[in-house]
Design an enzyme around this catalytic site. Structure first.
Site, mmCIF file in Angstrom:
data_model
loop_
_atom_site.group_PDB
_atom_site.id
_atom_site.type_symbol
_atom_site.label_atom_id
_atom_site.label_comp_id
_atom_site.label_asym_id
_atom_site.label_seq_id
_atom_site.Cartn_x
_atom_site.Cartn_y
_atom_site.Cartn_z
ATOM 1 C CG ASN A 174 -0.470 -0.272 2.522
ATOM 2 O OD1 ASN A 174 0.604 -0.855 2.665
ATOM 3 N ND2 ASN A 174 -1.203 0.118 3.541
ATOM 4 C CB ILE A 175 1.665 3.635 -2.340
ATOM 5 C CG1 ILE A 175 2.505 2.405 -2.745
ATOM 6 C CG2 ILE A 175 2.456 4.934 -2.500
ATOM 7 C CD1 ILE A 175 2.806 2.319 -4.241
ATOM 8 C CD GLU A 176 -1.318 4.829 4.603
ATOM 9 O OE1 GLU A 176 -0.782 5.648 5.373
ATOM 10 O OE2 GLU A 176 -2.091 3.917 4.981
ATOM 11 C CB CYS A 229 -5.245 -1.209 -1.772
ATOM 12 S SG CYS A 229 -6.540 -0.393 -0.844
ATOM 13 C CD GLU A 243 -5.540 -5.732 -1.358
ATOM 14 O OE1 GLU A 243 -4.917 -4.658 -1.229
ATOM 15 O OE2 GLU A 243 -6.397 -6.113 -0.548
ATOM 16 C CB CYS A 256 -10.774 -2.317 0.399
ATOM 17 S SG CYS A 256 -10.206 -1.674 -1.183
ATOM 18 C CB CYS A 300 -8.662 -4.372 -3.631
ATOM 19 S SG CYS A 300 -7.519 -2.994 -3.386
#
Ligand code: THU
Length: 132
Positions: free
Chosen positions: A42-44, A53, A55, A86, A89
């Site tokens: 995940n890359i915020e 996310c 995935e 989620c 995804c």
């Protein structure tokens, strides 16, 4: 299919998670029909809605390399609890997978659940609804 190997790859992806806001690391790995495995994290983002996310990171890496078919996907979030994909995804997985594609939700290599995609995304809206 070696679920343990896919889980290990998801953990490798998880190590790269960029999570300054939630501090919740997620990793994913997909096996494609070419036999290759792609992982992701995940890359915020400071603009929270721009977060990607794990995935989708793994899937977009694969598709951008020419892959179109997911044979299996593994997801690891918290090692204490099962972290399910989620809703967004699940939808993105469904674009490149089949109803019976295994979605492996793992705490670790020894504790994991295996669900068919259509168990976690029943009645999916897919290309079959658009392309006749
Ligand atoms: N997250 C994922 O990477 N995958 C999911 O399926 C659920 C949520 C991430 C997004 C965000 O970085 C963090 O978990 C908390 O929502």
């Amino acid at each position: 299919m070696n679920f343990e190997l896919l889980i290990q790859e998801a953990f490798k992806g998880r190590e790269k998670a960029y999570v300054p806001y939630s501090n919740f690391k997620v990793g994913a790995a997909i096996l494609t029909d070419s036999g290759k495995i792609y992982n992701g994290c995940n890359i915020e983002n400071a603009s929270y809605g721009a977060t990607n996310c794990a995935e989708r990171t793994a899937i977009f890496k694969a598709v951008s390399e020419g892959e179109k078919e997911i044979k299996a996907i593994a997801v690891v979030g918290s090692p204490e609890e099962y972290t399910f994909p989620c809703g967004i995804c699940r939808q993105v997985i469904s674009e490149f997978a089949k109803e019976d594609t295994p979605v492996i939700i793992a705490k670790n290599e020894n504790e994991f659940l295996v669900n068919r995609l259509d168990e976690i995304l029943p009645g999916a809206f897919t290309k079959k609804d658009l392309i006749k």
